[in-house]
Design a protein around this motif. Sequence first.
Motif, PDB file in Angstrom:
ATOM      1  N   HIS A 154       0.995  -1.050   0.168  1.00 26.80           N
ATOM      2  CA  HIS A 154      -0.055   0.023   0.049  1.00 26.80           C
ATOM      3  C   HIS A 154       0.979   1.089  -0.081  1.00 26.80           C
ATOM      4  N   ALA A 155       2.180   1.232   0.472  1.00 28.08           N
ATOM      5  CA  ALA A 155       2.973   2.471   0.443  1.00 28.08           C
ATOM      6  C   ALA A 155       3.505   2.403  -0.852  1.00 28.08           C
ATOM      7  N   GLY A 156       3.305   1.552  -1.628  1.00 26.70           N
ATOM      8  CA  GLY A 156       4.256   1.854  -3.167  1.00 26.70           C
ATOM      9  C   GLY A 156       5.330   0.600  -3.091  1.00 26.70           C
ATOM     10  N   VAL A 157       5.697   0.024  -2.448  1.00 29.00           N
ATOM     11  CA  VAL A 157       6.681  -0.896  -2.415  1.00 29.00           C
ATOM     12  C   VAL A 157       6.322  -2.333  -3.035  1.00 29.00           C
ATOM     13  N   GLN A 158       6.516  -2.446  -4.351  1.00 25.04           N
ATOM     14  CA  GLN A 158       5.719  -3.635  -4.929  1.00 25.04           C
ATOM     15  C   GLN A 158       6.711  -4.797  -5.188  1.00 25.04           C
ATOM     16  N   ARG A 159       7.905  -4.590  -5.236  1.00 27.30           N
ATOM     17  CA  ARG A 159       9.071  -5.442  -5.537  1.00 27.30           C
ATOM     18  C   ARG A 159      10.551  -5.182  -4.972  1.00 27.30           C
ATOM     19  N   ILE A 160      11.010  -6.493  -4.323  1.00 31.55           N
ATOM     20  CA  ILE A 160      12.072  -6.193  -3.767  1.00 31.55           C
ATOM     21  C   ILE A 160      13.157  -7.493  -4.424  1.00 31.55           C
ATOM     22  N   GLU A 161      14.209  -6.795  -4.971  1.00 30.92           N
ATOM     23  CA  GLU A 161      14.996  -7.849  -5.767  1.00 30.92           C
ATOM     24  C   GLU A 161      16.369  -7.778  -5.096  1.00 30.92           C
ATOM     25  N   PHE A 162      17.192  -8.992  -5.296  1.00 32.43           N
ATOM     26  CA  PHE A 162      18.435  -9.139  -5.196  1.00 32.43           C
ATOM     27  C   PHE A 162      19.127  -9.651  -6.160  1.00 32.43           C
ATOM     28  N   GLY A 163      20.537  -9.078  -6.544  1.00 25.79           N
ATOM     29  CA  GLY A 163      21.121  -9.371  -7.561  1.00 25.79           C
ATOM     30  C   GLY A 163      21.754 -10.648  -7.706  1.00 25.79           C
ATOM     31  N   GLY A 164      21.962 -11.388  -6.486  1.00 25.46           N
ATOM     32  CA  GLY A 164      22.887 -12.540  -6.405  1.00 25.46           C
ATOM     33  C   GLY A 164      22.871 -13.255  -4.984  1.00 25.46           C
ATOM     34  N   ALA A 165      23.965 -14.141  -4.639  1.00 22.37           N
ATOM     35  CA  ALA A 165      23.883 -14.725  -3.484  1.00 22.37           C
ATOM     36  C   ALA A 165      24.303 -14.077  -2.048  1.00 22.37           C
ATOM     37  N   SER A 166      24.805 -12.798  -2.267  1.00 23.16           N
ATOM     38  CA  SER A 166      25.156 -12.090  -1.109  1.00 23.16           C
ATOM     39  C   SER A 166      24.887 -10.689  -1.271  1.00 23.16           C
ATOM     40  N   LEU A 167      24.978 -10.217   0.114  1.00 24.43           N
ATOM     41  CA  LEU A 167      24.433  -8.590   0.161  1.00 24.43           C
ATOM     42  C   LEU A 167      25.444  -8.005   0.996  1.00 24.43           C
ATOM     43  N   ASP A 168      25.807  -6.835   0.934  1.00 22.00           N
ATOM     44  CA  ASP A 168      26.856  -6.150   1.902  1.00 22.00           C
ATOM     45  C   ASP A 168      25.934  -5.726   2.986  1.00 22.00           C
TER      46      ASP A 168
END
Length: 135
Positions: free
Chosen positions: A95-109
């Motif tokens: 409802h706040a406009g966040v429709q997608r969360i994506e991560f590009g690979g197998a790790s994140l800083d």
Amino acid sequence: MIMSTPALSHAAHGPSFRPIVDWLLSLAQALSARALYGGEHPSLVNSRTRAYERLTEALQSWPGLRLTLLDDDLVVGRQVVHELRKWELGTRLSHAGVQRIEFGGASLDAQVFGELLAVLHRALAPSAPPQQQAV
């Protein structure tokens, strides 16, 4: 004898959703702590650390994780996560406009994860405009 056919297990379609569900629940706790406490309060630090650890675990099973928030549904890739149907945080983010969360690979800083928390927190703020920002 009549037998019902159980729903197909996630293993039949790929990795289990459990790591993702664990991460999302810890994400909700971290966002709640961020709303309650400022700065580097121990509760905020601990919940942020837990959420980051759960995300790291989820990305091991789901590299390139893509979440889609559609009102009351949470979709991972192309599969609905029934365990989180009508999940309050998912609905609020949608409802706040966040429709997608994506991560590009197998790790994140960890720093990038902190930025993600900040973006999601701002999106949930009462007067926040819809978010269209990539982290």
